[in-house]
Write a protein that holds these residues in place. Structure first.
Motif, mmCIF file in Angstrom:
data_model
loop_
_atom_site.group_PDB
_atom_site.id
_atom_site.type_symbol
_atom_site.label_atom_id
_atom_site.label_comp_id
_atom_site.label_asym_id
_atom_site.label_seq_id
_atom_site.Cartn_x
_atom_site.Cartn_y
_atom_site.Cartn_z
ATOM 1 N N ARG A 38 0.829 -1.209 0.000
ATOM 2 C CA ARG A 38 0.000 0.000 0.000
ATOM 3 C C ARG A 38 0.866 1.263 0.000
ATOM 4 N NH1 ARG A 38 -3.404 -3.298 3.377
ATOM 5 N NH2 ARG A 38 -2.450 -2.456 5.275
ATOM 6 N N PHE A 39 1.968 1.223 0.746
ATOM 7 C CA PHE A 39 2.895 2.364 0.727
ATOM 8 C C PHE A 39 3.349 2.636 -0.709
ATOM 9 C CE2 PHE A 39 7.382 3.527 0.295
ATOM 10 C CZ PHE A 39 7.371 4.797 0.863
ATOM 11 N N GLY A 40 3.758 1.573 -1.411
ATOM 12 C CA GLY A 40 4.235 1.729 -2.788
ATOM 13 C C GLY A 40 3.170 2.291 -3.709
ATOM 14 N N TYR A 41 1.926 1.843 -3.514
ATOM 15 C CA TYR A 41 0.823 2.343 -4.338
ATOM 16 C C TYR A 41 0.596 3.836 -4.098
ATOM 17 C CZ TYR A 41 -3.966 3.529 -5.537
ATOM 18 O OH TYR A 41 -5.070 4.190 -6.019
ATOM 19 N N PHE A 42 0.507 4.219 -2.835
ATOM 20 C CA PHE A 42 0.227 5.625 -2.512
ATOM 21 C C PHE A 42 1.363 6.538 -2.957
ATOM 22 C CE2 PHE A 42 -2.518 3.822 1.077
ATOM 23 C CZ PHE A 42 -3.695 4.014 0.354
ATOM 24 N N ILE A 43 2.599 6.119 -2.731
ATOM 25 C CA ILE A 43 3.725 6.964 -3.123
ATOM 26 C C ILE A 43 3.852 6.997 -4.644
ATOM 27 C CG2 ILE A 43 5.694 5.353 -3.171
ATOM 28 C CD1 ILE A 43 5.555 8.852 -1.560
ATOM 29 N N GLY A 44 3.452 5.915 -5.300
ATOM 30 C CA GLY A 44 3.462 5.885 -6.769
ATOM 31 C C GLY A 44 2.462 6.865 -7.358
ATOM 32 N N MET A 45 1.292 6.972 -6.738
ATOM 33 C CA MET A 45 0.284 7.937 -7.187
ATOM 34 C C MET A 45 0.794 9.365 -7.000
ATOM 35 S SD MET A 45 -2.343 6.196 -8.358
ATOM 36 C CE MET A 45 -3.833 7.205 -8.288
ATOM 37 N N SER A 46 1.377 9.639 -5.827
ATOM 38 C CA SER A 46 1.933 10.965 -5.555
ATOM 39 C C SER A 46 3.042 11.293 -6.541
ATOM 40 C CB SER A 46 2.468 11.015 -4.119
ATOM 41 O OG SER A 46 3.069 12.259 -3.841
ATOM 42 N N GLU A 64 -0.488 15.515 -2.179
ATOM 43 C CA GLU A 64 -0.224 15.555 -0.737
ATOM 44 C C GLU A 64 -1.077 14.525 0.002
ATOM 45 O OE1 GLU A 64 1.892 17.542 2.437
ATOM 46 O OE2 GLU A 64 1.971 18.005 0.304
ATOM 47 N N LYS A 65 -2.313 14.332 -0.427
ATOM 48 C CA LYS A 65 -3.186 13.342 0.210
ATOM 49 C C LYS A 65 -2.604 11.940 0.061
ATOM 50 C CE LYS A 65 -7.576 15.853 -0.163
ATOM 51 N NZ LYS A 65 -8.916 15.904 -0.808
ATOM 52 N N TYR A 66 -2.129 11.630 -1.143
ATOM 53 C CA TYR A 66 -1.521 10.314 -1.363
ATOM 54 C C TYR A 66 -0.229 10.178 -0.570
ATOM 55 C CZ TYR A 66 -4.795 8.923 -5.010
ATOM 56 O OH TYR A 66 -5.938 8.548 -5.704
ATOM 57 N N LEU A 67 0.543 11.249 -0.511
ATOM 58 C CA LEU A 67 1.785 11.230 0.261
ATOM 59 C C LEU A 67 1.497 10.930 1.727
ATOM 60 C CD1 LEU A 67 4.805 11.762 0.708
ATOM 61 C CD2 LEU A 67 4.280 14.203 0.830
ATOM 62 N N ASN A 68 0.502 11.583 2.294
ATOM 63 C CA ASN A 68 0.151 11.357 3.703
ATOM 64 C C ASN A 68 -0.333 9.937 3.949
ATOM 65 O OD1 ASN A 68 0.849 13.950 4.517
ATOM 66 N ND2 ASN A 68 -1.185 14.779 4.078
ATOM 67 N N LYS A 69 -1.064 9.379 2.984
ATOM 68 C CA LYS A 69 -1.501 7.985 3.113
ATOM 69 C C LYS A 69 -0.290 7.044 3.094
ATOM 70 C CE LYS A 69 -6.181 8.310 1.190
ATOM 71 N NZ LYS A 69 -7.095 7.825 0.131
ATOM 72 N N ALA A 70 0.689 7.352 2.238
ATOM 73 C CA ALA A 70 1.907 6.534 2.174
ATOM 74 C C ALA A 70 2.651 6.576 3.503
ATOM 75 C CB ALA A 70 2.815 7.031 1.041
#
Length: 324
Positions: A201-209, A290-296
């Motif tokens: 999930r970290f990889g997914y969220f940081i990938g989106m950001s 930023e939202k995706y970054l915070n989720k990551a």
């Protein structure tokens, strides 16, 4: 300069990354001088090597063995490289990372077969890993990446597409391969299932950001900084997040609509870039990133504390704030 700063964040991995770089050179070696030259041309253009870095860092949450980790890190980077060569043909791109693309240096046919060759090498390389689950994750990722590329072609020049279309596209085009890098790195190191899930999930969220920032930089950076013309995404018909927000302004919408699928002069291109850059669209897009970054970062909170999670956090912050 920014790339150098980023590499400093994971300087402790330099010996392993140097090894992976050598493995990449060996992997693209070919008896055909043409294939060899074209593959090395792409490889030597450099890159941030984000995917191998995340494979190695994820491996730190299990039993870390560089000889095992490289068997995942190398093919994932090769798959990424192959997708870049194919992308440049589809988008008719002349420049990437400040140098001529393979299709520009040679031609479309050479580029397509070079991409196929690199992809074949990736598949050959990963056969050394005896894990049906790993192969299943990787093959599913490749299928989704291809679907993302097809969706991008289908969505070209569609100024009236919605936000969901865009997010679905960048998920498949960029985020999934980064997510898989984290997941497979942890998996091959024998990490526990909860850790694997958090890293995926970290990889997914940081990938989106990461991709959203890329799309923002296409308008906020100069031609020199990008190594290609600013606004290239729009010129190629790719409707990115800044455009989706900017089109809400009726005047900008008319400008964009009138400019799509037209041969633009440099002055016209730079005018569009300036209009987008000066609009509220850039800040709006940054908020989504930023939202995706915070989720990551939230996923990292669930992982064991240590140097690996600390470095991942630093990289995540850098990705979310980068200017290159």
């Amino acid at each position: 300069m920014e790339k150098v700063k980023m590499k400093l964040l994971y300087s402790d991995l330099k010996p392993e990354l140097d090894l992976i770089e050598k493995e990449l050179e060996q992997a693209v070696d070919s008896e055909s001088p043409l294939l060899n030259d074209a593959s090395l041309h792409l490889l030597q253009a450099g890159g941030k090597r984000i995917r191998p870095v995340f494979v190695l860092l994820a491996g730190k949450f299990g039993t870390y063995n560089i000889d095992v980790m490289k068997q995942v890190a190398v093919p994932l980077e090769l798959i990424h490289m192959a997708s870049l060569v194919h992308d440049d043909v589809i988008d008719d791109s002349e420049m990437r990372r400040g140098q001529l693309t393979v299709k520009a240096e040679w031609n479309n046919s050479v580029a397509m077969y070079t991409g196929d060759f690199i992809l074949g090498r990736a598949l050959e390389y990963i056969t050394d890993i005896d894990s049906p689950r790993l192969h299943q994750v990787l093959s599913q990722t490749m299928i989704e990446v291809c679907r993302g590329e097809i969706i991008q072609i289908e969505d070209k020049y569609k100024l009236d597409q919605n936000l969901r279309d865009y997010l679905r596209r960048i998920k498949r085009k960029t985020a999934l391969l980064i997510s898989s890098s984290c997941e497979l790195g942890a998996m091959v190191a024998g990490a526990d299932e909860k850790t694997i899930a958090h890293l995926r999930r970290f990889g997914y969220f940081i990938g989106m950001s990461f991709q959203i920032i890329d799309d923002i930089l296409d308008f906020t950076s100069s031609d020199e900084e990008l190594g290609k013309p600013a606004g290239s995404d729009f010129i190629q018909g790719n409707i990115t997040l800044p455009i989706l927000y900017a089109r809400n302004n009726p005047e900008i919408y008319r400008l964009l609509k009138d400019s799509l699928q037209k041969e633009l002069t440099d002055a016209e291109r730079l005018h569009i870039v300036k209009v987008i850059r000066d609009s509220s669209a850039i800040d709006d897009a940054k908020k989504v990133s930023e939202k995706y970054l915070n989720k990551a970062l939230g996923e990292l909170d669930h992982l064991p504390k240590g140097q690996a999670s600390k470095t991942m956090r630093k990289i995540a912050f850098f990705i979310g704030k980068r200017k290159f």
